[in-house]
Design an enzyme around this catalytic site. Structure first.
Site, PDB file in Angstrom:
ATOM      1  N   ARG A 109       7.827  27.443 -17.423  1.00 29.52           N
ATOM      2  CA  ARG A 109       6.820  28.049 -17.148  1.00 29.52           C
ATOM      3  C   ARG A 109       5.485  27.057 -16.862  1.00 29.52           C
ATOM      4  O   ARG A 109       5.748  25.880 -17.382  1.00 29.52           O
ATOM      5  CB  ARG A 109       6.170  28.760 -18.454  1.00 29.52           C
ATOM      6  CG  ARG A 109       7.024  29.937 -18.807  1.00 29.52           C
ATOM      7  CD  ARG A 109       6.658  30.403 -20.104  1.00 29.52           C
ATOM      8  NE  ARG A 109       7.522  31.632 -20.539  1.00 29.52           N
ATOM      9  CZ  ARG A 109       8.494  31.345 -21.413  1.00 29.52           C
ATOM     10  NH1 ARG A 109       8.853  30.302 -22.098  1.00 29.52           N
ATOM     11  NH2 ARG A 109       9.431  32.518 -21.968  1.00 29.52           N
TER      12      ARG A 109
ATOM     13  N   LYS B 196       7.216  29.497 -25.752  1.00 29.75           N
ATOM     14  CA  LYS B 196       6.503  30.478 -26.629  1.00 29.75           C
ATOM     15  C   LYS B 196       6.653  30.128 -28.030  1.00 29.75           C
ATOM     16  O   LYS B 196       7.889  30.073 -28.475  1.00 29.75           O
ATOM     17  CB  LYS B 196       6.580  31.919 -26.230  1.00 29.75           C
ATOM     18  CG  LYS B 196       6.047  32.166 -24.642  1.00 29.75           C
ATOM     19  CD  LYS B 196       6.290  33.556 -24.599  1.00 29.75           C
ATOM     20  CE  LYS B 196       5.534  33.940 -22.784  1.00 29.75           C
ATOM     21  NZ  LYS B 196       5.789  35.086 -22.615  1.00 29.75           N
TER      22      LYS B 196
ATOM     23  N   HIS C 116       4.756  31.023 -11.346  1.00 28.10           N
ATOM     24  CA  HIS C 116       5.919  32.053 -12.004  1.00 28.10           C
ATOM     25  C   HIS C 116       6.765  32.202 -11.161  1.00 28.10           C
ATOM     26  O   HIS C 116       7.989  32.744 -11.341  1.00 28.10           O
ATOM     27  CB  HIS C 116       5.018  33.110 -12.755  1.00 28.10           C
ATOM     28  CG  HIS C 116       5.945  33.691 -14.016  1.00 28.10           C
ATOM     29  ND1 HIS C 116       5.890  32.699 -15.228  1.00 28.10           N
ATOM     30  CD2 HIS C 116       6.533  34.726 -14.055  1.00 28.10           C
ATOM     31  CE1 HIS C 116       6.202  33.305 -16.028  1.00 28.10           C
ATOM     32  NE2 HIS C 116       6.872  34.543 -15.602  1.00 28.10           N
TER      33      HIS C 116
ATOM     34  N   ARG D 245       9.812  30.043 -11.045  1.00 25.72           N
ATOM     35  CA  ARG D 245      10.668  30.482 -12.317  1.00 25.72           C
ATOM     36  C   ARG D 245      11.569  31.853 -11.604  1.00 25.72           C
ATOM     37  O   ARG D 245      12.575  31.695 -12.153  1.00 25.72           O
ATOM     38  CB  ARG D 245       9.511  30.931 -13.233  1.00 25.72           C
ATOM     39  CG  ARG D 245      10.538  31.342 -14.593  1.00 25.72           C
ATOM     40  CD  ARG D 245       9.460  31.338 -15.817  1.00 25.72           C
ATOM     41  NE  ARG D 245       9.753  32.115 -17.045  1.00 25.72           N
ATOM     42  CZ  ARG D 245      10.531  31.439 -17.998  1.00 25.72           C
ATOM     43  NH1 ARG D 245      10.901  30.133 -17.571  1.00 25.72           N
ATOM     44  NH2 ARG D 245      10.769  32.211 -18.849  1.00 25.72           N
TER      45      ARG D 245
ATOM     46  N   HIS E  52      14.038  32.917 -22.967  1.00 28.44           N
ATOM     47  CA  HIS E  52      13.753  34.258 -22.995  1.00 28.44           C
ATOM     48  C   HIS E  52      14.231  34.687 -24.502  1.00 28.44           C
ATOM     49  O   HIS E  52      15.406  34.353 -24.722  1.00 28.44           O
ATOM     50  CB  HIS E  52      14.403  35.204 -22.067  1.00 28.44           C
ATOM     51  CG  HIS E  52      13.840  35.238 -20.847  1.00 28.44           C
ATOM     52  ND1 HIS E  52      14.529  35.550 -19.671  1.00 28.44           N
ATOM     53  CD2 HIS E  52      12.596  34.961 -20.499  1.00 28.44           C
ATOM     54  CE1 HIS E  52      13.418  35.534 -18.675  1.00 28.44           C
ATOM     55  NE2 HIS E  52      12.457  35.020 -18.895  1.00 28.44           N
TER      56      HIS E  52
ATOM     57  N   TYR F   6      16.456  39.849 -13.297  1.00 28.44           N
ATOM     58  CA  TYR F   6      16.925  38.923 -12.121  1.00 28.44           C
ATOM     59  C   TYR F   6      18.368  39.466 -11.583  1.00 28.44           C
ATOM     60  O   TYR F   6      18.530  39.260 -10.275  1.00 28.44           O
ATOM     61  CB  TYR F   6      17.099  37.596 -12.555  1.00 28.44           C
ATOM     62  CG  TYR F   6      15.599  37.032 -13.027  1.00 28.44           C
ATOM     63  CD1 TYR F   6      14.632  36.869 -12.114  1.00 28.44           C
ATOM     64  CD2 TYR F   6      15.564  36.795 -14.282  1.00 28.44           C
ATOM     65  CE1 TYR F   6      13.377  36.425 -12.435  1.00 28.44           C
ATOM     66  CE2 TYR F   6      14.323  36.283 -14.798  1.00 28.44           C
ATOM     67  CZ  TYR F   6      13.126  36.311 -14.131  1.00 28.44           C
ATOM     68  OH  TYR F   6      11.918  35.597 -14.482  1.00 28.44           O
TER      69      TYR F   6
END
Length: 312
Positions: free
Chosen positions: A165, A189, A258, A261, A284, A293
């Site tokens: 990110r 995150k 993004h 990404r 993730h 994806y």
């Protein structure tokens, strides 16, 4: 954004102001969320408390499932998107769960709240030929001798090589890059750490950036930041976003960081990488997030089939 800034000059019951401040400390100190996540949670919860006040309540005892549903219904009447409503439902559930665990409310009405399903849209990605063209153009631009040009090439190569990110890239320190093993340490995150490999082209760009260009931008306050702005401070996300838009425009496409990404993940899957590995590389928390994806790859396969097969 602090709870005081959220509430502004509103006529709030004192208990709600204290409650919001306590919740902000919980999100920051105990959950270690980013400033952007904290701002989003606090804004959503403040809006929920405002709704509760409009319903005639001045404490959480008046919050029940009907109040939560009427709050979401109000969002819908204001034209909020399904994704925004889904996010706010999640914010309400997290908040009421915390309030119940800490004894601020006897029951957890958020546990009964269902989220509106957000429409899933396929992310925009570059084809492999376009990606090569974008990176080749960035390499040509880096030959102008300016440290900024070489920095931008390195950022483009690293974003595509790792799928990280933009916030993760901007937070990198020099010591987070293991150049001997071509691995970068990324804090995602919730400050979750992961190690992500990168390839030879990104490695070559990194070596040149650190040896030739970064020293020209370093100032007294630069610190350990891996990537620097033109004035020597840690590069900010807006600068990276603006640069990526400019670089990708060479293939007549508008794309944010993004998108790189998304592109990296799609190309990994198209090249045979398994879903679990891509999930780990991207950081993730849920495999379901990564699975979008596979839809991108399938969609491309379907388009190729329809164009090429005589009985498609």
């Amino acid at each position: 954004m602090t709870p005081d800034e959220v509430s502004g000059n509103r006529s709030w019951p004192e208990g709600f102001a204290v409650l919001l401040a306590d919740y902000e400390r919980h999100l920051t100190a105990e959950r270690d969320l980013s400033i952007h996540s904290v701002r989003a949670y606090i804004g959503d919860v403040a809006d929920l408390l405002e709704h509760l006040i409009r319903l005639g309540h001045d404490d959480l005892d008046g919050l029940d499932i009907r109040g939560l549903r009427s709050w979401l219904a109000k969002q819908q009447s204001l034209g909020k998107s399904r994704s925004t409503m889904a996010r706010r439902a999640t914010a309400a559930r997290v908040f009421t769960g915390w309030a119940q665990r800490t004894g601020r409310i006897s029951t957890d009405p958020g546990a009964l709240l269902a989220s509106p399903k957000a429409h899933k849209t396929l992310p925009g990605v570059l084809g492999q030929a376009d990606t090569r063209a974008v990176l080749a153009a960035a390499a040509v631009a880096a030959d102008d001798g300016s440290p900024v040009g070489l920095r931008d090439l390195t950022i483009m190569e690293l974003l595509y090589a790792t799928g990280m990110r933009v916030g993760e890239l901007c937070a990198l320190d020099v010591d987070d890059i293991d150049r001997s093993r071509r691995v970068v340490r990324v804090f995602g995150k919730g400050r979750k750490e992961r190690s992500v490999p990168y390839g030879v082209p990104a490695g070559q760009a990194i070596e040149r950036w650190l040896a030739e260009a970064r020293p020209k931008l370093v100032r007294e306050g630069s610190g350990p930041a891996a990537f620097l702005g033109a004035r020597g401070g840690r590069i900010d996300q807006r600068t990276v976003r603006r640069m990526v838009h400019q670089r990708v425009a060479v293939v007549d496409t508008d794309m944010a960081p993004h998108g790189l990404r998304h592109t990296a993940a799609t190309h990994l899957l198209e090249g045979g990488a398994d879903l679990r590995s891509v999930q780990e590389l991207l950081g993730h928390a849920s495999l379901a997030t990564t699975q979008i994806y596979t839809h991108v790859s399938t969609d491309r396969l379907r388009q190729a089939y329809q164009q090429a097969h005589p009985r498609a």
